[in-house]
Design an enzyme around this catalytic site. Structure first.
Site, PDB file in Angstrom:
ATOM      1  N   CYS A 132       0.836  -1.206   0.000  1.00  0.00           N
ATOM      2  CA  CYS A 132       0.000   0.000   0.000  1.00  0.00           C
ATOM      3  C   CYS A 132       0.866   1.250   0.000  1.00  0.00           C
ATOM      4  CB  CYS A 132      -0.926  -0.021   1.214  1.00  0.00           C
ATOM      5  SG  CYS A 132      -1.910   1.468   1.354  1.00  0.00           S
ATOM      6  N   CYS A 135      -0.378   4.129   2.154  1.00  0.00           N
ATOM      7  CA  CYS A 135      -0.241   3.916   3.607  1.00  0.00           C
ATOM      8  C   CYS A 135       1.210   4.109   4.032  1.00  0.00           C
ATOM      9  CB  CYS A 135      -0.650   2.500   4.013  1.00  0.00           C
ATOM     10  SG  CYS A 135      -2.117   1.867   3.216  1.00  0.00           S
ATOM     11  N   ASP A 136       2.150   3.579   3.276  1.00  0.00           N
ATOM     12  CA  ASP A 136       3.545   3.484   3.740  1.00  0.00           C
ATOM     13  C   ASP A 136       4.519   4.396   2.998  1.00  0.00           C
ATOM     14  OD1 ASP A 136       2.647   1.479   5.414  1.00  0.00           O
ATOM     15  OD2 ASP A 136       3.001  -0.086   3.930  1.00  0.00           O
TER      16      ASP A 136
END
Ligand code: NAP
Length: 304
Positions: A132, A135-136
């Site tokens: 992701c 997300c990261d």
């Protein structure tokens, strides 16, 4: 006895919830995690949903959710564990929060990311291996990273990562991307993106953190290492259709066989969104499925 139970709260499930409340159906919507929203929440920017250019995936998902809630849809946070169909057609829905009876059931559980299945992937997951980018990605500001895949998700991830990373390698197994042409144009215009064509990942290297990927050129067989701090795997999706395995017809990949009406091979069971076998998996086609599924539920309830 409910008229319909919906499992899943991505664009398909939430659209079904909107249509279900408007049809005044006695309905429950199950979600495994609070406000899970589906794959769309991991999309940094959605630029092909009509009327809402450049909206973030998270905001679009929230809009769907707020719309369903405003109309009165009732959400239950619980995993659906099992579906059973009784002789009279009643569906028994076993969940973490109890057992429910319903006349119709809509599976809108979507799909999850596929693994590369190479050495180092599992052991370094969360330590440089990610599925992701939104997300990261922030952890890799100023670093070199690799994105694996050539579809819409891989290219969207690479464009997103290129905003903060020093260099983004896009490793693709062919010499042509599958992603939408508009995304490709954007990607190729970025000075810090390097395409690695005709190549697959042999292994992901590193002790406690990723420090390189070993890639093999499938045309000439050469293997080389590229130093990276992060690897973003975006090699497609697998349908979350286990709940209906052995109950409705599916293809060999686990996608549920249902036409545009979203009717499956079992009367009163419908599938909507990415879990259904279909030619185009987009937010808008998932939303369209949600609408079609509830329209079919209404017809089923009248006919059954
Ligand atoms: P996808 O379109 O299936 O693309 C997967 C990519 O990974 C392909 O390029 C494929 O290569 C490659 N691949 C598959 N297995 C591999 C392996 N073992 N090793 C290396 N490469 C591998 O999947 P996606 O990008 O995750 O997208 C999923 C669906 O969501 C698609 O239908 C997409 O259109 C849709 N989507 C829509 C939107 C939107 O509406 N805005 C945004 C994102 C995604 P090949 O090309 O050689 O097959």
């Amino acid at each position: 006895m409910y008229d319909v139970i919906i499992a899943g709260t991505g664009p398909a499930g939430l659209t079904a919830a909107i249509y279900g409340t408007r049809a005044r159906l006695k309905m429950l919507v199950f979600e495994e995690n609070y406000m899970s929203g589906g794959q769309v929440v991991n999309t940094y920017e959605v630029d092909n949903y009509p009327g809402l250019p450049e909206i973030s995936g998270m905001d679009l998902s929230l809009k769907f959710r707020e719309h369903a809630e405003k109309l009165g849809a009732e959400f239950v946070r619980a995993k659906v564990n099992k579906i059973e169909v009784k002789e009279d057609g009643t569906k028994i829905v076993e969940t973490e929060s109890g057992t429910y009876e319903t006349r119709a059931f809509v599976l809108a559980t979507g799909a999850h990311h596929r693994l590369l299945n190479v050495p180092g992937e599992e052991s370094l997951s969360g330590m440089g291996v990610s599925y992701c980018a939104t997300c990261d990605g922030a952890f890799y500001k100023g670093s070199d990273v690799a994105v694996i895949g050539g579809g819409d998700v891989a290219v969207e991830d690479a464009i997103f990562l290129a905003r903060g990373c020093r260099r983004v390698y896009v490793v693709h197994r062919r010499d042509e991307l599958r992603a939408a042409k508009s995304l490709q144009e954007k990607l190729f215009s970025l000075p810090n993106v390097e395409m690695v064509w005709d190549s697959v990942v042999d292994s992901i290297e590193g002790e406690e953190q990723v420090d390189a990927i070993r890639i093999k050129n499938i045309k000439d067989g050469t293997v080389r290492a590229i130093s990276v701090d992060g690897v973003f795997v975006a090699v497609g999706i697998t349908p979350d259709s286990d709940l209906l395995k052995g109950i409705v017809k599916m293809d060999e990949g686990g996608y549920i066989l249902a036409d545009e009406s979203c009717r499956t091979s079992v009367p009163g069971i419908f599938s909507a969104g990415d879990v259904r076998k279909k030619p185009l998996r987009q937010i808008i086609t998932a939303a369209a499925d949600g609408a079609n599924a509830i329209t079919s539920v209404e017809k089923y309830l009248i006919e059954a």
